[in-house]
Design a protein around this motif. Structure first.
Motif, mmCIF file in Angstrom:
data_model
loop_
_atom_site.group_PDB
_atom_site.id
_atom_site.type_symbol
_atom_site.label_atom_id
_atom_site.label_comp_id
_atom_site.label_asym_id
_atom_site.label_seq_id
_atom_site.Cartn_x
_atom_site.Cartn_y
_atom_site.Cartn_z
ATOM 1 N N ARG A 88 -2.109 13.185 51.830
ATOM 2 C CA ARG A 88 -0.944 13.797 51.195
ATOM 3 C C ARG A 88 -1.799 14.346 50.056
ATOM 4 O O ARG A 88 -2.344 13.783 49.014
ATOM 5 N N LEU A 89 -1.387 15.612 49.721
ATOM 6 C CA LEU A 89 -1.750 16.462 48.680
ATOM 7 C C LEU A 89 -0.636 16.933 47.685
ATOM 8 O O LEU A 89 0.696 16.836 48.336
ATOM 9 N N ASP A 90 -0.754 17.073 46.671
ATOM 10 C CA ASP A 90 0.373 17.383 45.680
ATOM 11 C C ASP A 90 1.103 18.651 45.855
ATOM 12 O O ASP A 90 0.278 19.662 46.058
ATOM 13 N N PRO A 91 2.317 18.696 46.478
ATOM 14 C CA PRO A 91 2.998 19.850 46.784
ATOM 15 C C PRO A 91 3.080 21.153 45.953
ATOM 16 O O PRO A 91 3.023 22.255 46.298
ATOM 17 N N ALA A 92 2.979 20.788 44.459
ATOM 18 C CA ALA A 92 2.698 21.640 43.378
ATOM 19 C C ALA A 92 1.613 22.631 43.883
ATOM 20 O O ALA A 92 1.428 23.717 43.390
ATOM 21 N N ALA A 93 0.459 22.201 44.472
ATOM 22 C CA ALA A 93 -0.637 22.935 44.630
ATOM 23 C C ALA A 93 -0.468 24.016 45.710
ATOM 24 O O ALA A 93 -1.481 24.993 45.853
ATOM 25 N N GLY A 94 0.622 23.915 46.509
ATOM 26 C CA GLY A 94 0.715 24.745 47.758
ATOM 27 C C GLY A 94 0.041 24.926 48.564
ATOM 28 O O GLY A 94 -0.421 26.149 49.032
ATOM 29 N N CYS A 95 -0.980 23.982 49.144
ATOM 30 C CA CYS A 95 -1.982 23.795 49.984
ATOM 31 C C CYS A 95 -1.262 24.006 51.631
ATOM 32 O O CYS A 95 -0.277 23.374 51.785
#
Length: 189
Positions: A88-95
């Motif tokens: 799970r990556l931070d959604p704010a990073a937009g990856c």
């Protein structure tokens, strides 16, 4: 392309450390329940490489023979192709996942044609000792990489026999190393 070079450098370091550990501790280097994760964040690209014993990802380490084993193997391959269920990556990073490569080591054992007898014996011994690793490499392009401040390893829920993940990374702030477990599955940088 620079990120690929960096990831290969991290992977080579990991392989060398793995090799050194194997040489000094016998068979301790391939440890069931223990996976490896290499990370590189370079510019807007995040690369994640996962390697773990096939026993933890599939449930066995020999080539799939029965229909049940083939189904289990296909399920494991499908799970590796769904990194959103593993990390799970931070959604704010937009990856966004832009590339993935699955490394299914055990299939390579089925296609060994050009080895002499000594190599074949070594491969079989190596394989029978349970040293089949599998893994995958994922490349993400992030629209706001500065907002990517960590990663949560959700793969422990997918692979319950995986007990620990050794992490090495090259990040904008420098190199990092950590160990993640089911109860401490978040890496921050």
């Amino acid at each position: 392309m620079k990120a690929v070079t960096l990831l290969l450098a991290v992977a080579a370091f990991g392989v060398q450390a793995h090799h050194d550990e194997h040489e000094s501790h016998g068979h301790g280097a391939h440890e069931h329940g223990h996976g490896h994760l290499n990370l590189v964040l370079d510019g807007n690209q995040l690369m994640i490489e996962l390697q773990a014993p096939a026993a933890d990802l599939v449930g066995f380490e020999h080539a799939a023979k029965t229909d049940a084993e083939k189904a289990q193997y296909a399920k494991a391959m499908a799970q590796l192709k769904q990194p959103d269920a593993l990390f799970r990556l931070d959604p704010a990073a937009g990856c966004t996942l832009t590339q993935q490569e699955i490394n299914a080591a055990q299939e390579e054992h089925d296609h060994d044609h050009d080895h002499d007898k000594a190599d074949a014996d070594h491969d079989e011994h190596h394989h029978e000792d349970g040293h089949a690793d599998m893994g995958a490499m994922y490349t993400y392009t992030c629209t706001a990489p500065a907002k990517l401040t960590g990663l949560e390893a959700t793969l422990f829920g997918v692979y319950p026999t995986l007990e620990k993940l050794s992490v090495q990374g090259i990040l904008p702030a420098g190199q990092t190393a950590a160990e993640l477990t089911p109860s401490a599955n978040k890496l921050s940088w």
